[in-house]
Design an enzyme around this catalytic site. Sequence first.
Site, PDB file in Angstrom:
ATOM      1  N   ALA A 191     -10.395  -6.988   8.296  1.00 10.15           N
ATOM      2  CA  ALA A 191     -10.514  -6.808   6.849  1.00 10.15           C
ATOM      3  C   ALA A 191      -9.862  -7.973   6.127  1.00 10.15           C
ATOM      4  O   ALA A 191      -9.426  -8.948   6.745  1.00 10.15           O
ATOM      5  CB  ALA A 191      -9.864  -5.493   6.440  1.00 10.15           C
ATOM      6  N   ASN A 192      -9.782  -7.904   4.803  1.00 11.27           N
ATOM      7  CA  ASN A 192      -9.093  -8.923   4.019  1.00 11.27           C
ATOM      8  C   ASN A 192      -8.357  -8.234   2.876  1.00 11.27           C
ATOM      9  O   ASN A 192      -8.450  -7.023   2.700  1.00 11.27           O
ATOM     10  CB  ASN A 192     -10.090  -9.980   3.518  1.00 11.27           C
ATOM     11  CG  ASN A 192     -11.156  -9.380   2.625  1.00 11.27           C
ATOM     12  OD1 ASN A 192     -10.872  -8.906   1.535  1.00 11.27           O
ATOM     13  ND2 ASN A 192     -12.400  -9.379   3.104  1.00 11.27           N
ATOM     14  N   HIS A 193      -7.631  -9.010   2.098  1.00 16.96           N
ATOM     15  CA  HIS A 193      -6.723  -8.441   1.094  1.00 16.96           C
ATOM     16  C   HIS A 193      -7.361  -8.156  -0.266  1.00 16.96           C
ATOM     17  O   HIS A 193      -6.658  -7.824  -1.208  1.00 16.96           O
ATOM     18  CB  HIS A 193      -5.530  -9.377   0.874  1.00 16.96           C
ATOM     19  CG  HIS A 193      -4.519  -9.324   1.972  1.00 16.96           C
ATOM     20  ND1 HIS A 193      -3.804  -8.189   2.245  1.00 16.96           N
ATOM     21  CD2 HIS A 193      -4.126 -10.247   2.864  1.00 16.96           C
ATOM     22  CE1 HIS A 193      -2.990  -8.418   3.266  1.00 16.96           C
ATOM     23  NE2 HIS A 193      -3.175  -9.665   3.658  1.00 16.96           N
ATOM     24  N   SER A 194      -8.667  -8.306  -0.389  1.00 20.90           N
ATOM     25  CA  SER A 194      -9.267  -8.116  -1.714  1.00 20.90           C
ATOM     26  C   SER A 194      -9.152  -6.660  -2.176  1.00 20.90           C
ATOM     27  O   SER A 194      -9.500  -5.735  -1.452  1.00 20.90           O
ATOM     28  CB  SER A 194     -10.740  -8.523  -1.682  1.00 20.90           C
ATOM     29  OG  SER A 194     -11.313  -8.291  -2.944  1.00 20.90           O
TER      30      SER A 194
END
Length: 234
Positions: A33-36
């Site tokens: 995943a990513n931090h958005s």
Amino acid sequence: DERGAVVRDLVGRELLITAGGTREDLDPVRFLANHSSGRQGWALAHAALVRGARVRLAAANVALETPPGAQRLDLGSAAELAETVAAHRGKVDALVMAAAVADFTAAGKSDAKIKKDESDPDSVPTLALRRTEDILRSSVLDRGDAERPAIVGFAAETGGDGVSALELARAKARRKGADLLVFNDVTSGVFGAADNAVRILDREGEELATAEGTKTQVAHAVLDELVGRLPQVP
Ligand code: CTP
Ligand code: CA
């Protein structure tokens, strides 16, 4: 406008806004995943609705309440986002790619949970990855010579190695071919923050405007640039 009045300059227009961050499954319990957070995409949706637009909001794993009036399309992975965008981009005046899309996904999702090797305390699995579709790029290519939809990309860049974040963003603007590229210098980190500072570039990488302040203020600045680039009303 400057007195704080609402400019209803998007009445009769429809926007497809992508928001959030995609998740790529590795096995039944894990993902990349990513931090958005989805907040910039949400701010764009709110701002567009206030200005009179209809909004289709493609949301990748966003834990925020749907902006009243938006048509929310929930999805998880980069492949699902690509499918959603392909299904809707022909029906809107503008595509705004605010989502953080995974560049890599698992080459093969494991149907069983990936287990540690109990006989060898040092062993680790190797994750095989493959590239995802560049949705922004494929949307520009799919549009071809048509003027619909107008297309907006976002780029968070860090500088370093003798090249500035701005130079990287200018090159990306030219490479992607979107009508607008909203560039955010994240050399000191921004994900999840309330405030934001961006430069809005055209497809040649030339700076059209700068905006800073809340994500809502940035959203309105982006829409200010977008409104003059929307396709002619038929
Ligand atoms: N984007 C996309 N599909 C992808 C990756 C990115 O549509 N698979 C879109 C993003 O939504 C954003 C723009 O492309 O609007 C730029 O994303 P960014 O990650 O900065 O660009 P990349 O080409 O992936 O370059 P980098 O290697 O710097 O991550
Ligand atoms: Ca990327």
